[in-house]
Design a protein around this motif. Structure first.
Motif, mmCIF file in Angstrom:
data_model
loop_
_atom_site.group_PDB
_atom_site.id
_atom_site.type_symbol
_atom_site.label_atom_id
_atom_site.label_comp_id
_atom_site.label_asym_id
_atom_site.label_seq_id
_atom_site.Cartn_x
_atom_site.Cartn_y
_atom_site.Cartn_z
ATOM 1 N N THR A 203 7.935 4.525 -2.511
ATOM 2 C CA THR A 203 7.154 5.749 -2.683
ATOM 3 C C THR A 203 6.481 5.764 -4.046
ATOM 4 O O THR A 203 5.278 6.048 -4.172
ATOM 5 N N LEU B 140 3.610 3.083 -4.227
ATOM 6 C CA LEU B 140 2.332 3.479 -3.660
ATOM 7 C C LEU B 140 1.581 4.432 -4.581
ATOM 8 O O LEU B 140 0.356 4.385 -4.687
ATOM 9 N N VAL C 147 5.815 1.463 4.453
ATOM 10 C CA VAL C 147 4.488 2.008 4.185
ATOM 11 C C VAL C 147 4.005 2.708 5.454
ATOM 12 O O VAL C 147 3.887 2.093 6.500
ATOM 13 N N ALA D 275 -0.199 6.465 4.313
ATOM 14 C CA ALA D 275 -0.305 5.784 3.017
ATOM 15 C C ALA D 275 -1.352 4.678 3.058
ATOM 16 O O ALA D 275 -2.144 4.529 2.117
ATOM 17 N N ARG E 154 -4.811 6.157 2.913
ATOM 18 C CA ARG E 154 -5.178 6.583 1.562
ATOM 19 C C ARG E 154 -5.558 5.378 0.699
ATOM 20 O O ARG E 154 -6.531 5.419 -0.060
#
Length: 253
Positions: free
Chosen positions: A117, A120, A142, A146, A149
């Protein structure tokens, strides 16, 4: 707390950029005609998320996948004169191997977040900051949100994000999980060419492009990255590579 930790609904402009035709974005060619000809646009989209995973849990395949991404990052660093950010929660990177693939220690910034987390979030913040010319990140967990983004911020900044995906458990097929990545690669090590004298030949790996936008999946065998980050078509396989690529002739840059 970084905005990377909060899901967001992409706007219509972002979605249009993701779906842009091949002529509308910068391309990073591998420099091998037989390989670039199979990729939409003649190479990898620069401002995009690209994923790779080892073909098996073996150390050899893991190393092959790691060095494959290192070579891509090295070529971008050499072309732009920028630095590469390498983000990992692990502490097992071997710097001399990265240097042999074109990434000397002076060209790499290392970051070690506590978990995926945080990893990322570091990647997204680094892309928005614009300091690195390319980012390599190692992660296991992941989400689709995510990856979406990361694809969006990579496209906005025209910076490649190279994500090494490792299985969280034995037998897990990482690429069964959805992703917004522009390309997805499965990398495995193969035997090097037998030499006429005692010694070890140049490493080889099997590249399987399991998915790409604007193109079909394919598999080919190449020689591993040299000190400039460039792959090559093995001399004893170049004829077969040319046949597989149709009228395209194999030639390493």
């Amino acid at each position: 707390m970084s905005a990377a930790l909060h899901p967001a609904v992409p706007g219509i402009d972002h979605l249009r950029r993701i779906a842009s035709p091949a002529t509308d974005f910068r391309v990073m060619p591998f420099g091998i005609a037989a390989l670039d000809a199979r990729l939409g646009g003649g190479g990898l989209r620069a401002g995009a998320l690209h994923e790779a995973t080892p073909r098996s849990p073996s150390l050899a395949d893991d190393a092959a996948a790691t060095l494959f991404l290192a070579g891509i990052a090295a070529r971008e660093a050499i072309a732009t004169g920028g630095l590469v950010l390498w983000v990992s929660c692990r502490t097992d990177l071997y710097a001399p191997a990265l240097e042999q693939a074109g990434l000397p220690a002076a060209s790499v910034i290392y970051a070690q977040p506590r978990d995926d987390t945080a990893l990322l979030a570091v990647v997204e913040d680094a892309v928005r900051d614009g300091t690195p010319c390319a980012i390599v990140a190692e992660a296991s967990k992941v989400s689709m949100v995510a990856t979406r983004r990361l694809q969006l911020v990579a496209g906005d900044a025209d910076i490649p994000i190279l994500l090494l995906r490792r299985a969280r458990r034995l037998g897990q097929e990482v690429f069964n999980e959805p992703s917004a990545a522009w390309t997805r690669w499965r990398i495995g090590s193969v035997s090097s060419q037998r030499l006429a004298v005692a010694g070890v030949g140049r490493p080889r790996c099997s590249l399987e492009c399991s998915r790409q936008r604007g193109g079909e999946s394919f598999t080919m065998i190449v020689e591993g990255s040299d000190e400039t980050g460039r792959l090559a078509v093995p001399a004893d396989l170049s004829h077969r590579s040319a046949e597989a690529a149709g009228t395209v002739r194999s030639a390493a840059a």
